[in-house]
Design a protein around this motif. Structure first.
Motif, PDB file in Angstrom:
ATOM      1  N   ARG A 191      95.110  29.226  21.884  1.00  0.00           N
ATOM      2  CA  ARG A 191      94.181  28.564  20.971  1.00  0.00           C
ATOM      3  C   ARG A 191      94.862  28.138  19.677  1.00  0.00           C
ATOM      4  N   GLY A 192      94.332  27.104  19.055  1.00  0.00           N
ATOM      5  CA  GLY A 192      94.651  26.812  17.675  1.00  0.00           C
ATOM      6  C   GLY A 192      95.647  25.705  17.378  1.00  0.00           C
ATOM      7  N   GLY A 193      96.330  25.191  18.388  1.00  0.00           N
ATOM      8  CA  GLY A 193      97.266  24.101  18.116  1.00  0.00           C
ATOM      9  C   GLY A 193      98.541  24.594  17.475  1.00  0.00           C
ATOM     10  N   SER A 194      99.516  23.687  17.394  1.00  0.00           N
ATOM     11  CA  SER A 194     100.828  24.073  16.870  1.00  0.00           C
ATOM     12  C   SER A 194     101.337  23.040  15.886  1.00  0.00           C
ATOM     13  N   CYS A 195     102.497  23.302  15.341  1.00  0.00           N
ATOM     14  CA  CYS A 195     103.129  22.399  14.376  1.00  0.00           C
ATOM     15  C   CYS A 195     103.544  21.067  14.989  1.00  0.00           C
ATOM     16  N   VAL A 196     103.395  20.914  16.314  1.00  0.00           N
ATOM     17  CA  VAL A 196     103.697  19.611  16.918  1.00  0.00           C
ATOM     18  C   VAL A 196     102.478  19.054  17.657  1.00  0.00           C
ATOM     19  N   THR A 197     101.299  19.609  17.398  1.00  0.00           N
ATOM     20  CA  THR A 197     100.064  19.032  17.931  1.00  0.00           C
ATOM     21  C   THR A 197      99.597  17.943  16.963  1.00  0.00           C
ATOM     22  N   PRO A 198      99.231  16.762  17.446  1.00  0.00           N
ATOM     23  CA  PRO A 198      98.645  15.767  16.541  1.00  0.00           C
ATOM     24  C   PRO A 198      97.356  16.339  15.939  1.00  0.00           C
ATOM     25  N   ARG A 199      97.241  16.209  14.641  1.00  0.00           N
ATOM     26  CA  ARG A 199      96.105  16.827  13.931  1.00  0.00           C
ATOM     27  C   ARG A 199      94.760  16.387  14.498  1.00  0.00           C
ATOM     28  N   SER A 200      94.620  15.107  14.764  1.00  0.00           N
ATOM     29  CA  SER A 200      93.320  14.610  15.214  1.00  0.00           C
ATOM     30  C   SER A 200      93.020  15.000  16.649  1.00  0.00           C
ATOM     31  N   HIS A 201      93.958  15.629  17.286  1.00  0.00           N
ATOM     32  CA  HIS A 201      93.753  16.006  18.683  1.00  0.00           C
ATOM     33  C   HIS A 201      93.052  17.348  18.815  1.00  0.00           C
ATOM     34  N   LEU A 202      93.125  18.151  17.767  1.00  0.00           N
ATOM     35  CA  LEU A 202      92.659  19.526  17.903  1.00  0.00           C
ATOM     36  C   LEU A 202      91.186  19.712  17.556  1.00  0.00           C
ATOM     37  N   ARG A 203      90.578  20.678  18.212  1.00  0.00           N
ATOM     38  CA  ARG A 203      89.225  21.139  17.900  1.00  0.00           C
ATOM     39  C   ARG A 203      89.214  22.653  17.948  1.00  0.00           C
ATOM     40  N   LEU A 204      88.213  23.256  17.302  1.00  0.00           N
ATOM     41  CA  LEU A 204      88.113  24.724  17.354  1.00  0.00           C
ATOM     42  C   LEU A 204      87.809  25.216  18.768  1.00  0.00           C
ATOM     43  N   THR A 205      87.231  24.348  19.568  1.00  0.00           N
ATOM     44  CA  THR A 205      86.867  24.768  20.933  1.00  0.00           C
ATOM     45  C   THR A 205      87.980  24.465  21.941  1.00  0.00           C
ATOM     46  N   TYR A 206      89.075  23.925  21.457  1.00  0.00           N
ATOM     47  CA  TYR A 206      90.152  23.456  22.338  1.00  0.00           C
ATOM     48  C   TYR A 206      90.821  24.606  23.091  1.00  0.00           C
ATOM     49  N   ARG A 207      90.956  24.457  24.406  1.00  0.00           N
ATOM     50  CA  ARG A 207      91.575  25.489  25.247  1.00  0.00           C
ATOM     51  C   ARG A 207      92.882  24.968  25.843  1.00  0.00           C
ATOM     52  N   ASN A 208      93.957  25.498  25.376  1.00  0.00           N
ATOM     53  CA  ASN A 208      95.236  25.198  26.001  1.00  0.00           C
ATOM     54  C   ASN A 208      95.535  26.324  26.983  1.00  0.00           C
ATOM     55  N   PHE A 209      96.447  26.134  27.914  1.00  0.00           N
ATOM     56  CA  PHE A 209      96.668  27.167  28.935  1.00  0.00           C
ATOM     57  C   PHE A 209      98.067  27.020  29.516  1.00  0.00           C
ATOM     58  N   PHE A 210      98.673  28.158  29.729  1.00  0.00           N
ATOM     59  CA  PHE A 210     100.000  28.180  30.369  1.00  0.00           C
ATOM     60  C   PHE A 210     100.147  29.440  31.209  1.00  0.00           C
ATOM     61  N   GLN A 211     101.063  29.398  32.151  1.00  0.00           N
ATOM     62  CA  GLN A 211     101.426  30.599  32.896  1.00  0.00           C
ATOM     63  C   GLN A 211     102.027  31.600  31.913  1.00  0.00           C
ATOM     64  N   PRO A 212     101.854  32.896  32.205  1.00  0.00           N
ATOM     65  CA  PRO A 212     102.241  33.906  31.208  1.00  0.00           C
ATOM     66  C   PRO A 212     103.735  33.947  30.903  1.00  0.00           C
ATOM     67  N   GLU A 213     104.575  33.356  31.746  1.00  0.00           N
ATOM     68  CA  GLU A 213     106.009  33.429  31.496  1.00  0.00           C
ATOM     69  C   GLU A 213     106.554  32.218  30.733  1.00  0.00           C
ATOM     70  N   LYS A 214     105.698  31.243  30.462  1.00  0.00           N
ATOM     71  CA  LYS A 214     106.197  30.009  29.849  1.00  0.00           C
ATOM     72  C   LYS A 214     106.558  30.226  28.379  1.00  0.00           C
ATOM     73  N   ARG A 215     107.635  29.603  27.960  1.00  0.00           N
ATOM     74  CA  ARG A 215     108.078  29.802  26.580  1.00  0.00           C
ATOM     75  C   ARG A 215     108.555  28.535  25.886  1.00  0.00           C
ATOM     76  N   TRP A 216     108.489  27.383  26.601  1.00  0.00           N
ATOM     77  CA  TRP A 216     109.098  26.231  25.936  1.00  0.00           C
ATOM     78  C   TRP A 216     108.160  25.533  24.959  1.00  0.00           C
ATOM     79  N   GLN A 217     106.898  25.972  24.923  1.00  0.00           N
ATOM     80  CA  GLN A 217     105.966  25.472  23.909  1.00  0.00           C
ATOM     81  C   GLN A 217     106.067  26.320  22.635  1.00  0.00           C
ATOM     82  N   PHE A 218     105.523  25.805  21.564  1.00  0.00           N
ATOM     83  CA  PHE A 218     105.435  26.605  20.335  1.00  0.00           C
ATOM     84  C   PHE A 218     104.317  27.632  20.501  1.00  0.00           C
TER      85      PHE A 218
END
Lengths: 431, 431, 431, 431
Positions: free
Chosen positions: A395-422
């Motif tokens: 949750r919450g977006g990152s320093c490379v998420t476009p600001r206008s793309h994010l919402r408080l309800t936004y759900r991002n998701f990754f496999q538990p081993e992934k690390r290449w995102q912020f």
């Protein structure tokens, strides 16, 4: 104008304005790249920037032009095959791990494709009949959100590509001041009860955020800020990576197989920690939020601290009550391209910090349907729903998420081993 | 006396009675096996029966005798290494995929180990001091539940071992009558609201069922019975295995890689469906519940039907309200060792059927901590909690679960691709 | 001037002339490439052209400049790491399968490296003292042969890179006339006895061709030309790929695992055979030699015909007696970049054809040391000898071998499953 | 009577006598095994003894009874599928890596199969008509040699199975005296020239030993004995496993991937070397020949010593000239089941030792056809020829080869990384 502020995008011209702005932002991201940087794929998760440029364009051509424009002639039949990501409804596609195996089409050819589709798209929007307009408008807004998602992936993929070279090239020199120090960690209490979370339908949202629904929540406490590099170092020094009691079973196996003993992009140079960033290699700042962390590492750290990760419900409730807005966060447009320390505590320091921007926060929630979810028909039903297993919500977006793309309800998701995102995290605890 | 009826097991003699009964049940399960059947491991998930016999014994020796008996001398130091399953706190262990690589210790030697520990254990229980007694009693009840879990695994592993041989050997001839026909599928409505689920602390329960807690639930409908083989055949005939739109993305990849096109143990003999059972190969009965199904297949079937899988909360609420008890279900002690058709609808047919026994029911819930969960200290903290990622919850027990082992709050869990257990499902829908 | 005509390269200026010519030829090969074509690595065997450009340069810097020039300052320390291929004596090296993962150094930076080393090298050659001159001269000639080997690899890797894209790009348009038709296959008898093979030490040769040595040979017969595509098609139509009796056991397993049913670069377009070439996709010419064939396929074809592959001794003896010279063959400099049909039989047709150029010919000989072989000391001892297991010898050069690089004693070698080189074969039989 | 002394086996009764003796020897080998030892397959190379017992029986049933006896009724149709090893001509077969996954047929059932076929076979031999008799006699002798090959594999597989268990079980207690000490290594010169090697057709031999043929050989020197454990330890202490310059490239990769740093079955117990044998774990004897060595390790050791491995031609010529006979070697019938030190040098010590028995000697020769080889038609053509790639020849038999099975022309072969056989080596050098 926020892309998700759907209601504000009424007219065709308003839509085209947002369209042009989003499309330009994508090209701006690729501005500092060499041709070579556009082509390679060091790991399967990373796509060559060239592919992103083609794929987001393909979306407009395949999903809008080819469906709605009468007698539409495809730009290049093979591009439909090469630039489809995972939409099986649209037919066969080029094998993902081989995206970096293609020297052709060239970067130039892909950019020509972009511009040709832009031209066709603008013409089409001005000509589309009234009957199709609402659907076309909706799909365009979806396409723009889709392109914004890929803007974030572009930046993280570029980071990975550059960091793969031992030459440690710089994407963008660091500019501006970054705060030093960080506020002490504190746990802020929230009251539970019956709450509502999820998207309420005003403005754009993905299907996976819908419907808004009731849920019951116990009282909980949430850390006032993200876990920092310095705190994570203590976990490392205390043998956190070597104590199986702290880890999930799959996490322990993953860590062992990967010989993982530190966050990604950390380098131990003769006992001194360095970190590779989009501005090159530099000393680790203990006050900045730890990032490029797997769920497994976040989980182990939390156990080491005797705490836990928050659920996505807790996170969303806290965010709603804190009335944070993306405006306050550290997002792509700030061009820092790295999480930022909170700076020291002052009189104005809010009670809870860094909920938005900086790093995506791993939650303790599996990525699953909300109760009452209705899958969209056709190919768009493949957009989110089919990934709902073996992934955790961030949750919450990152320093490379476009600001206008994010919402408080936004759900991002990754496999538990992934690390290449912020990806980082904050702690929670029961009261 | 149900093993989980903890309060009834007050005295040492009462405890030893249950102990003897559970231990004997394990040996009874191995009764029909040849020496050879005890030794092999056709796939990594399956353990050789010999290993199960040793492992459940190891639990009593390692967790109770070695901790509580003064000056305890270990039966054989290497057995601590060979028969540890996954408790990293107890040190190194033999590599799981190589359990079937060991011809020694022999079956005889393992049975001698069992009997020696039984003898030591009985003596110890009669001698244990009052201070340790509560802890020892609690751990014994845990050890017996543990052994019952392995009784189920023993039977499913035996099924897999026998079915691996093209000779299709019989474990136990089918006896007794099985109903023919099945009641029509109907969806029973349940009212939502604030509900409580989880174990309330009376009687034995695992940590993962605790604590009892409030949650909010929307109204829902649940199928009155399990999905049958005949219904699943319709899905197959309609091309269900070939339509990517029905599948989770990981499921589609799994299905493709495994070239999976039918439930496990189904054989197509010249267009006629046969099924391998613990009573050998026989014609498929379209009225019996479909079993040995992965979560992915259950999910795809539900999408094909325009329905969904129930959450574990919905399942538990329905089970509580239906006042079902394990007494009514088809469990291990019935020795049918296969799911049973409901039989035709009669005046006495309950509104909802087959919630307990027959097959474990895949739910739409990921296996995660309940809110307020407190992890046990030490090795027992490894019992359940460390498996909480990438697994889905199954509910209700199966035809090879010991009856006294099951509770309505019981949470079983497997990775979504697993099929060697008796796993099936029932449908749910929104009202 | 042939690079291998060592004796003719006496003076420093003569050496530099050859140096310049070989270096220019490498750059000419890359002339038609886009930047993107320089960067990718579709399979592990293929190296990005950029890497070849750097590696052959590294050889001159590492093996000559860094060893012989006093106080030599390395161009870039990381280039020693990135551009080492397999010389463990020179230390760690970048992981081969990740050569295509590097966007940096860029193509431009690699070319700058080339030019800088060229400049340094020329200066050094003019300054080197008399004591070092013989060693330097020898190593330079080795380095030039090394670069010529990579010229061939460059072309075959470029072919693979371009053919990976479904856009089927053209490297160089086909020019000039190619003969139509081919002479009938005939078996030419050769008398055996005590013979000598191997390099006699006049002119340059690799260590693996040495020493010239006696061996005994029975009488044998050798086909007068290479096996053609048309003949190979007959094998395919006769079910050659499906008859395990024709195949080596490893070959059958390989074929099955790879689902291989045709030579590489062949495409079946609705029943019509097309072939991808360096001049793009075109109709298959049944009269041209079959190429991109594994040893396993050549072996199976020979068994299907009731013949066998020649040994490398037989091949060399036949070549010596036929007095063929590379001048007559179809080599890189002819720029056909594809094997060529013999054309119809005429009065002038030699008895035996296509021994040199066109395609490398698989032999029945394993790649092993010649009796009396003496391994070179130091890193150059790694050049050839350490590959002497699980590889088969190929003879005769191909249409992309530089003409001056080949000798009748030249031994090429690949694992039996490799197909990305221009590899074909001719048949042999016992009299 | 040696099985290979073909001419001595003229009558039906003589043949049956040898048949009975060989069949009994197989069963004797399995005598000390538990049922469990018959069933497991710790690595793919190892087959469960139960499978060997069935497979050698299958050979007589499939290759002789089913082909030559009129109206023959197969013992069990599935046994043809389960016990075929690699004869694709005989149809589908059970997957090799899953031989250890089968608990059924049981050991008893396999032994019943053996006895039933023995009975049928004896009856058939007494009844077979004169026309078929020569072919039947030849195939029976082949079948007996085949069974003897499997006797060796049985023992090495049993060794591996027992050694897999950390309990280190004993197959047979060591009895009798073993010499202490060993003769100094010396290199014995042999004159080269035109020589003949290969089987001359008197007595039984495999197709791969034929035909006898001329070859040319340079002068060479051969070590008078095998390399010992003590000598190999020096190589280890000198860092032999860590110096890439000593290794073949594939060997280095293999060693690194396997983390191999010692011969198989060697254990380092707190700095003291132990060795697991068929008589259990005991101290390493530095004077006994090193065994369970890969070709890669033998090659690296030879390079470390500045020597080389002999070719198979050199070995055969030396053996012929030394007039050694299997009678003198340490073979299966000696029941030592382990290589034996030479003992100290005495007046009677022959010039060259240990050529036969003790350990198979890796040679520098790839396993390829002899010139003039003619492949047998039908399934027997699969016996040897189809394995002729990526394998190296070993010569001389081992301490678990049946004495009557060996010949001086015998060619054994394995992939260079295999170590589960009794494989060692002796050195050679150029004069």
């Amino acid at each position: 104008m926020p892309v998700s502020a759907e209601s504000a995008i009424g007219s065709r011209e308003a839509l085209l304005q947002v369209y042009r702005q989003v499309r330009r932002q994508t090209e701006d991201i690729c501005g500092p790249l060499t041709i070579e940087d556009h082509c390679v794929q060091p790991i399967e998760d990373v796509s060559p920037p060239k592919w992103h440029l083609g794929h987001v364009t393909w979306f407009f051509e395949q999903v809008i032009l080819a469906q709605f424009q009468r007698g539409y002639e495809v730009y290049h039949p093979l591009f439909f095959y090469l630039f489809n990501s995972y939409y099986l409804s649209f037919g066969e596609r080029w094998n993902r791990p081989l995206r970096g195996a293609l020297s052709r089409p060239t970067v130039n050819e892909v950019n020509e494709y972009r511009h040709a589709i832009d031209e066709r798209f603008e013409r089409f929007i001005n000509e589309v009949n009234e009957k199709d307009w609402p659907a076309v408008r909706g799909l365009t807004i979806l396409g723009l959100n889709h392109e914004q998602q890929h803007q974030e992936l572009l930046v993280t993929d570029i980071k990975h590509i550059l960091a793969t070279s031992p030459l440690n090239p710089v994407y963008r020199e660091r500019t501006g001041e970054v705060p030093r120090g960080c506020v002490p960690e504190q746990f802020v209490g929230f009251e539970g009860g019956l709450v509502e979370i999820g998207a309420n339908g005003s403005g754009f949202s993905y299907d996976n955020e819908q419907p808004r629904h009731k849920t019951y929540l116990s009282d909980f406490k949430l850390a006032n800020r993200l876990v920092t590099c310095g705190e994570f170092l203590e976990f490392m020094h205390d043998g956190g990576y070597d104590d199986p009691n702290l880890w999930l079973s799959d996490g322990w196996d993953w860590k062992t197989a990967e010989q993982c003993s530190r966050p990604w992009y950390w380098h131990d140079e003769d006992g001194k920690w360095k970190i590779m960033t989009l501005s090159g290699l530099r000393d680790l700042d203990p006050d900045e939020p730890v990032s490029h962390i797997s769920y497994y590492e976040a989980y182990a750290y939390a156990r080491w601290r005797g705490k836990r990760l928050p659920t996505e419900i807790e996170w969303e409730v806290a965010a709603l009550r804190s009335e944070g807005t993306p405006a306050a966060g550290n997002f792509l447009e700030d061009m820092l391209l790295h999480p930022r320390p909170t700076g020291p505590k002052t009189a104005d320091t809010p009670e809870i910090l860094q909920l938005l921007g900086d790093v995506w926060e791993w939650t303790a929630s599996a990525y699953l349907l909300y109760p009452g979810y209705i899958r969209q028909p056709g190919a768009l039903g493949e957009y989110n729903g089919k990934f709902m297993n073996n992934q955790m919500v961030l949750r919450g977006g990152s320093c490379v998420t476009p600001r206008s793309h994010l919402r408080l309800t936004y759900r991002n998701f990754f496999q538990p081993e992934k690390r290449w995102q912020f990806s980082g995290f904050r702690l929670a605890e029961d009261p």
